[in-house]
Motif scaffolding. Structure first.
Motif, PDB file in Angstrom:
ATOM      1  N   GLN A   9     -44.481  25.836  -2.383  1.00  0.00           N
ATOM      2  CA  GLN A   9     -43.437  25.393  -3.294  1.00  0.00           C
ATOM      3  C   GLN A   9     -43.872  25.428  -4.755  1.00  0.00           C
ATOM      4  OE1 GLN A   9     -41.399  21.787  -2.103  1.00  0.00           O
ATOM      5  NE2 GLN A   9     -41.628  22.262   0.075  1.00  0.00           N
ATOM      6  N   LEU A 129     -40.469  24.016   3.708  1.00  0.00           N
ATOM      7  CA  LEU A 129     -39.432  23.592   2.771  1.00  0.00           C
ATOM      8  C   LEU A 129     -39.079  22.147   3.104  1.00  0.00           C
ATOM      9  CD1 LEU A 129     -37.536  24.189   0.480  1.00  0.00           C
ATOM     10  CD2 LEU A 129     -35.977  25.313   2.056  1.00  0.00           C
ATOM     11  N   LEU A 154     -30.993  28.609   0.370  1.00  0.00           N
ATOM     12  CA  LEU A 154     -32.177  27.980   0.954  1.00  0.00           C
ATOM     13  C   LEU A 154     -31.922  27.763   2.444  1.00  0.00           C
ATOM     14  CD1 LEU A 154     -32.888  25.231  -1.752  1.00  0.00           C
ATOM     15  CD2 LEU A 154     -33.788  27.558  -1.636  1.00  0.00           C
ATOM     16  N   THR A 156     -33.364  26.518   6.179  1.00  0.00           N
ATOM     17  CA  THR A 156     -34.349  25.738   6.925  1.00  0.00           C
ATOM     18  C   THR A 156     -34.120  25.939   8.421  1.00  0.00           C
ATOM     19  OG1 THR A 156     -32.865  23.816   6.775  1.00  0.00           O
ATOM     20  CG2 THR A 156     -34.621  23.980   5.144  1.00  0.00           C
ATOM     21  N   THR A 175     -27.584  25.449   0.639  1.00  0.00           N
ATOM     22  CA  THR A 175     -28.527  25.275   1.736  1.00  0.00           C
ATOM     23  C   THR A 175     -27.843  25.582   3.055  1.00  0.00           C
ATOM     24  OG1 THR A 175     -27.967  22.921   1.882  1.00  0.00           O
ATOM     25  CG2 THR A 175     -29.852  23.521   0.509  1.00  0.00           C
ATOM     26  N   ILE A 193     -34.059  32.544   0.392  1.00  0.00           N
ATOM     27  CA  ILE A 193     -35.296  31.765   0.459  1.00  0.00           C
ATOM     28  C   ILE A 193     -35.327  31.043   1.794  1.00  0.00           C
ATOM     29  CG2 ILE A 193     -36.680  29.990  -0.668  1.00  0.00           C
ATOM     30  CD1 ILE A 193     -35.133  30.592  -3.247  1.00  0.00           C
TER      31      ILE A 193
END
Length: 208
Positions: A9, A129, A154, A156, A175, A193
């Motif tokens: 990060q 993350l 983003l 996850t 996200t 990402i």
């Protein structure tokens, strides 16, 4: 298999990871990706638009003038479509715009979108993350360290509320968890990402 750097990060490379050619190394099929995007946008439509027909507009129950002898064209109601304030002919009514693509098409579109991000060097893999609290500043610092200036998605492995809420106030940042990924979001955002755990889950699902 293609290799891609794994970043932390703070924007520093910590290792490398091999990407599955079956998921991130195919030749992107633009026609299939277009079909998937159109399908996604169609399924987002509420379909609640509605107009009033001549039977639904208030008034117009009386014939405005007699049938013959006036010099006017015959009329049966002042709420007919040709009248001002009349009903709408053939207007939209509530309906569902939803339709589905075949499973094979959906999988090919997803792999094409993922491959396009990897091949155009718009994919960034993070070793993890995770955030300690609900704060926007760490996410902003991370994006600056990764030299991300445009829109970013983003991703996850599972839904992390700390990440979701911390990134919610950043313009152009969205996200998503692996199970909510869609072709539209992947293509709509400049940078993809993704955490290393999420890459493993994506390959587990789509490499078969």
């Amino acid at each position: 298999m293609a290799k891609i750097a794994v970043m932390d990060q703070a924007g520093q490379q910590v290792s490398e990871i091999e990407l599955s050619d079956a998921v991130f190394g195919i030749t992107p099929n633009e026609a299939v990706m277009h079909a998937a995007v159109v399908n996604y946008l169609a399924n987002q439509r509420q379909g609640t638009q509605s107009t009033l027909t001549r039977t639904e507009v208030r008034g117009g129950g009386r014939k405005p003038w007699r049938q013959k002898g006036t010099g006017h064209a015959r009329q049966g109601s002042i709420r007919a479509p040709q009248w001002t304030h009349g009903g709408v002919a053939l207007g939209p009514k509530p309906r569902s715009y939803r339709y589905s693509l075949t499973k094979k098409t959906r999988r090919l579109a997803m792999k094409s979108a993922l491959s396009s991000k990897a091949q155009n060097e718009n994919m960034i893999v993070l070793d993890s993350l995770e955030l300690e609290g609900y704060k926007t500043k760490p996410v902003v610092k991370m994006l600056e360290a990764l030299n991300v200036t445009g829109k970013a998605l983003l991703v996850t492995a599972t839904t992390d509320q700390k990440v979701v809420k911390s990134a919610a106030n950043i313009p152009g940042v969205k996200t998503a968890a692996v199970n909510t990924l869609n072709v539209y979001d992947i293509l709509n955002y400049d940078k993809f990402i993704v955490s290393k755990d999420a890459v493993s889950k994506i390959e587990e699902v789509y490499a078969k």
